[in-house]
Write an enzyme that holds these catalytic residues in place. Sequence first.
Site, PDB file in Angstrom:
ATOM      1  N   GLY A  32       0.865  -1.344  -0.123  1.00 13.72           N
ATOM      2  CA  GLY A  32      -0.118   0.193   0.260  1.00 13.72           C
ATOM      3  C   GLY A  32       0.863   1.164   0.008  1.00 13.72           C
ATOM      4  N   HIS A  38       4.091   1.315  -8.206  1.00 10.61           N
ATOM      5  CA  HIS A  38       3.088   0.447  -7.885  1.00 10.61           C
ATOM      6  C   HIS A  38       2.002   0.258  -8.992  1.00 10.61           C
ATOM      7  CE1 HIS A  38       3.847   1.463  -3.277  1.00 10.61           C
ATOM      8  NE2 HIS A  38       4.286   0.057  -3.507  1.00 10.61           N
ATOM      9  N   GLN A  62       8.025  -9.744   7.704  1.00  6.29           N
ATOM     10  CA  GLN A  62       9.023  -9.030   6.932  1.00  6.29           C
ATOM     11  C   GLN A  62       9.763  -7.714   7.639  1.00  6.29           C
ATOM     12  OE1 GLN A  62       6.890  -8.346   3.209  1.00  6.29           O
ATOM     13  NE2 GLN A  62       8.129  -6.641   3.007  1.00  6.29           N
ATOM     14  N   LYS A 150      12.851  -2.548  -8.714  1.00  6.43           N
ATOM     15  CA  LYS A 150      13.181  -1.538  -7.503  1.00  6.43           C
ATOM     16  C   LYS A 150      13.891  -2.359  -6.496  1.00  6.43           C
ATOM     17  CE  LYS A 150      13.259   1.546  -4.047  1.00  6.43           C
ATOM     18  NZ  LYS A 150      12.359   1.054  -3.222  1.00  6.43           N
ATOM     19  N   ASP A 151      12.999  -3.831  -6.137  1.00  4.44           N
ATOM     20  CA  ASP A 151      13.601  -4.707  -5.277  1.00  4.44           C
ATOM     21  C   ASP A 151      14.083  -5.843  -5.785  1.00  4.44           C
ATOM     22  OD1 ASP A 151      12.135  -3.337  -2.515  1.00  4.44           O
ATOM     23  OD2 ASP A 151      10.726  -3.208  -4.114  1.00  4.44           O
ATOM     24  N   GLN A 154      14.448  -9.153  -3.865  1.00  5.65           N
ATOM     25  CA  GLN A 154      13.285  -9.865  -3.645  1.00  5.65           C
ATOM     26  C   GLN A 154      12.704 -10.555  -5.000  1.00  5.65           C
ATOM     27  OE1 GLN A 154       9.914  -7.559  -1.473  1.00  5.65           O
ATOM     28  NE2 GLN A 154       9.306  -7.166  -3.580  1.00  5.65           N
ATOM     29  N   SER A 186       9.397   5.410  -3.842  1.00  2.00           N
ATOM     30  CA  SER A 186       9.066   4.375  -2.623  1.00  2.00           C
ATOM     31  C   SER A 186       8.320   4.792  -1.739  1.00  2.00           C
ATOM     32  CB  SER A 186      10.489   4.238  -2.071  1.00  2.00           C
ATOM     33  OG  SER A 186      10.277   3.664  -0.727  1.00  2.00           O
ATOM     34  N   SER A 187       7.528   4.152  -1.202  1.00  2.44           N
ATOM     35  CA  SER A 187       6.539   4.557   0.016  1.00  2.44           C
ATOM     36  C   SER A 187       7.316   5.345   1.088  1.00  2.44           C
ATOM     37  CB  SER A 187       5.850   3.397   0.576  1.00  2.44           C
ATOM     38  OG  SER A 187       5.056   2.663  -0.510  1.00  2.44           O
ATOM     39  N   ARG A 188       8.452   4.896   1.386  1.00  2.00           N
ATOM     40  CA  ARG A 188       9.170   5.549   2.452  1.00  2.00           C
ATOM     41  C   ARG A 188       9.774   6.837   2.014  1.00  2.00           C
ATOM     42  NH1 ARG A 188      10.728  -0.357   3.176  1.00  2.00           N
ATOM     43  NH2 ARG A 188       9.993  -0.980   5.277  1.00  2.00           N
TER      44      ARG A 188
END
Length: 290
Positions: A32, A38, A62, A150-151, A154, A186-188
């Site tokens: 989210g 996204h 995680q 991006k990841d 992962q 990024s959400s961050r």
Amino acid sequence: MPPVVATVEGIRQAVGDARRRGLTVGLVPTMGALHAGHLSLCRAARAETGFVVATIFVNPTQFGPNEDFARYPRQLEIDRELCGQAGVDAIFAPAVPTMYPANFHTFVEVLDLSAGLCGASRPGHFRGVTTVVLKLFNIVGADTAYFGQKDFQQARLIRQLVHDLNVPLQVQICPIVRESDGLAMSSRNQYLDPTQRRHAVALYQALQAAQRTIEEGERDPEAIRGLLVRRIEDTPGAILDYAAVVDADRLQPLPRLHGEVLLALAVKFGATRLIDNILVQVRAEQRPMK
Ligand code: AMP
């Protein structure tokens, strides 16, 4: 606007109905706080599959004990609106006890590939990621799942998981979407104060400088890593977590650069940890003629 479904039975029913209508199913797993990165995955799923499920779940397993699980941004109504604009058909947003009931005992782990890079800085992180992603695959039963470069680590682990455990699903990896100055979305990023935000572009600039140096002929991985480290050390407020120059498939260092090479950075600004990467196709070295 797409319906928000919180139960396993509910999302299985929605997907089952779509299948009976002859539609293929695309899955976009997210935590989210959606941004254009996204949404590019949702649009790719929209273009390639008939019924698009986005999942929104801030996955506690995680996050490390001192990480940002509690303060991770949650904005379901805004995300729902954005999903609607990106052509998502249904949102699966389970509560934590739905995914991890009291009698939960099973984790999956991709060995070796999860050990370095972010796995070294965030013990247990990838075990949580691969477990929740396999659960989402089993719950939704999609044909194709979409992840971001991006990841990178992962995505590499998830490809391996799908291969090793015979998960009947295709994995698509989509390019990194960036802000206009080059910072990977990024959400961050919303945790950054204005000064940190200005300096955060250093990750991408360092990666680009490293890429140019390789293109100019440098084949020594330590020289490239040194360049990345120096660029971050020269950035005000930036604390290097890691700089990696590795084979993109095995995620292991190379004696000399060749083939597909991953340049990856993790950098902290205050408590905010940012990651970014570039893939470089490196031509074999020309041997001098005798
Ligand atoms: P997250 O919500 O951070 O777990 O990310 C969900 C998915 O979106 C993952 O597959 C990410 O790799 C992908 N993603 C995150 N940021 C970006 C970006 N800037 N560009 C493309 N994909 C992204």
